[in-house]
Design an enzyme around this catalytic site. Structure first.
Site, PDB file in Angstrom:
ATOM      1  N   HIS A 177       0.849  -1.205   0.000  1.00  0.00           N
ATOM      2  CA  HIS A 177       0.000   0.000   0.000  1.00  0.00           C
ATOM      3  C   HIS A 177       0.884   1.256   0.000  1.00  0.00           C
ATOM      4  O   HIS A 177       1.917   1.290   0.660  1.00  0.00           O
ATOM      5  CB  HIS A 177      -0.930  -0.010   1.216  1.00  0.00           C
ATOM      6  CG  HIS A 177      -2.049   0.975   1.074  1.00  0.00           C
ATOM      7  ND1 HIS A 177      -1.867   2.323   1.259  1.00  0.00           N
ATOM      8  CD2 HIS A 177      -3.359   0.814   0.752  1.00  0.00           C
ATOM      9  CE1 HIS A 177      -3.012   2.947   1.043  1.00  0.00           C
ATOM     10  NE2 HIS A 177      -3.941   2.057   0.738  1.00  0.00           N
ATOM     11  N   GLU A 207      -4.122   1.602  -7.245  1.00  0.00           N
ATOM     12  CA  GLU A 207      -4.558   2.746  -6.441  1.00  0.00           C
ATOM     13  C   GLU A 207      -3.671   3.949  -6.768  1.00  0.00           C
ATOM     14  O   GLU A 207      -2.550   4.052  -6.222  1.00  0.00           O
ATOM     15  CB  GLU A 207      -4.425   2.443  -4.952  1.00  0.00           C
ATOM     16  CG  GLU A 207      -5.299   1.324  -4.444  1.00  0.00           C
ATOM     17  CD  GLU A 207      -5.566   1.464  -2.945  1.00  0.00           C
ATOM     18  OE1 GLU A 207      -6.734   1.620  -2.581  1.00  0.00           O
ATOM     19  OE2 GLU A 207      -4.610   1.439  -2.154  1.00  0.00           O
ATOM     20  N   GLY A 248      -8.069   9.100  -0.655  1.00  0.00           N
ATOM     21  CA  GLY A 248      -8.552  10.026   0.374  1.00  0.00           C
ATOM     22  C   GLY A 248      -8.730  11.460  -0.099  1.00  0.00           C
ATOM     23  O   GLY A 248      -8.878  12.368   0.724  1.00  0.00           O
ATOM     24  N   SER A 295     -10.715   6.813  -3.422  1.00  0.00           N
ATOM     25  CA  SER A 295     -11.912   7.679  -3.398  1.00  0.00           C
ATOM     26  C   SER A 295     -13.167   7.049  -4.002  1.00  0.00           C
ATOM     27  O   SER A 295     -13.983   7.740  -4.627  1.00  0.00           O
ATOM     28  CB  SER A 295     -11.617   9.025  -4.070  1.00  0.00           C
ATOM     29  OG  SER A 295     -10.699   9.758  -3.279  1.00  0.00           O
ATOM     30  N   GLY A 324     -11.411   2.603   1.095  1.00  0.00           N
ATOM     31  CA  GLY A 324     -10.929   3.093   2.385  1.00  0.00           C
ATOM     32  C   GLY A 324     -12.042   3.805   3.133  1.00  0.00           C
ATOM     33  O   GLY A 324     -12.917   3.193   3.732  1.00  0.00           O
ATOM     34  N   GLY A 325     -12.012   5.139   3.084  1.00  0.00           N
ATOM     35  CA  GLY A 325     -12.932   5.971   3.868  1.00  0.00           C
ATOM     36  C   GLY A 325     -14.392   5.552   3.790  1.00  0.00           C
ATOM     37  O   GLY A 325     -15.076   5.475   4.823  1.00  0.00           O
TER      38      GLY A 325
HETATM   39  P1  13P Z   1      -9.974   5.927   0.100  1.00  0.00           P
HETATM   40  O1  13P Z   1     -11.098   5.056  -0.379  1.00  0.00           O
HETATM   41  O2  13P Z   1     -10.239   6.550   1.451  1.00  0.00           O
HETATM   42  O3  13P Z   1      -9.539   6.908  -0.929  1.00  0.00           O
HETATM   43  O4  13P Z   1      -8.718   4.956   0.367  1.00  0.00           O
HETATM   44  C1  13P Z   1      -8.355   4.077  -0.636  1.00  0.00           C
HETATM   45  C2  13P Z   1      -7.338   3.159  -0.084  1.00  0.00           C
HETATM   46  O5  13P Z   1      -6.228   3.578   0.232  1.00  0.00           O
HETATM   47  C3  13P Z   1      -7.715   1.756   0.082  1.00  0.00           C
HETATM   48  O6  13P Z   1      -6.603   0.963   0.296  1.00  0.00           O
END
Ligand code: 13P
Length: 240
Positions: A91, A160, A166, A202, A223-224
């Site tokens: 990551h 990613e 984020g 995102s 993520g979020g």
């Molecule tokens: P977000 O969905 O918060 O942008 O994060 C993505 C992420 O880093 C998942 O590993």
């Protein structure tokens, strides 16, 4: 076979968020989720790996040391004993803040594979690399410097873009399609295997359907927007 069932992955990366109480509430809510089209994988922080009943669990980390005794590390054998099925490796936050490099990823992947844990290997370019026109070169390097040194089985890629994590910004739909095609093509060319590729960065309720409509996307690393079970349930609703 008359019905073609294409299963997409929905991997929730909680990162260092959610307390014990929040995890317990999350489990109570999310265990009702059912889908024939989407496979849910939850990746909580290490102390909470065994808090989810009957759900598919991933770890956000695994030790890169195999034969050493090291305080604070968690081995593939330990994760396996908890029933962990997946692990996230590479990551961008680990690359940036923990200074992890290729040899760490290679050792982590080997540790996982030796314990029958599937690997989600994350790659992605920074904004500067994108603006300089170096996206494909960076991705190819991140792929070959690691995958040349491991057995390519039970590995999927998560694409990613670092600048999309984020931030609320995502690449254009065509860019996601073309980049994931590029990743699949070079992996097929180099290793003669077809590999699943997830998109992450995102993802939310308003863009997940458009991303889902890209045929080459095999799933999502979220993520979020995965921190609330209601949000996950409503994104699943978009995919049904
Ligand atoms: P977000 O969905 O918060 O942008 O994060 C993505 C992420 O880093 C998942 O590993």
């Amino acid at each position: 076979m008359d019905v073609e069932c294409i299963m997409k992955y929905f991997v929730c990366n909680f990162k260092n968020k959610l307390t014990k109480e929040e995890i317990i509430k999350y489990n109570n809510k999310i265990k009702e989720i059912e889908s024939k089209k989407v496979k849910l994988v939850l990746c909580p922080s290490l102390p909470f790996l065994s808090f989810f009943d009957g759900l598919c669990i991933g770890s956000q980390d695994i030790s890169s040391f195999v034969d050493k005794t090291i305080t604070g590390e968690v081995t593939g054998e330990q994760l396996k004993s908890l029933g962990v099925s997946y692990v996230i490796v590479g990551h961008s936050e680990r690359r940036e803040y923990k200074h992890e490099i290729n040899i760490d990823f290679i050792n982590k992947i080997n540790n996982a594979l030796e314990n029958d844990i599937k690997v989600i290997y994350c790659i992605g370019e920074t904004l500067k690399e994108k603006e300089d026109g170096n996206t494909y070169m960076v991705l190819e390097k991140q792929i070959s410097e690691v995958l040349n040194n491991v057995e390519i089985k039970n590995i999927m890629i998560a694409y990613e873009p670092v600048w999309a994590i984020g931030t609320g910004n995502i690449p254009k739909i065509d860019e996601i399609k073309e980049t994931i095609e590029f990743i699949k093509d070079i992996i097929e060319e180099k290793y003669e295997v077809n590999i699943d590729v997830l998109y992450g960065g995102s993802i939310n309720k308003s863009n997940i359907l458009d991303i889902n409509n890209i045929k080459v996307v095999d799933g999502f690393l979220v993520g979020g927007a995965s921190l609330s079970p209601d949000s996950v349930i409503s994104m699943f609703g978009e995919l049904e």
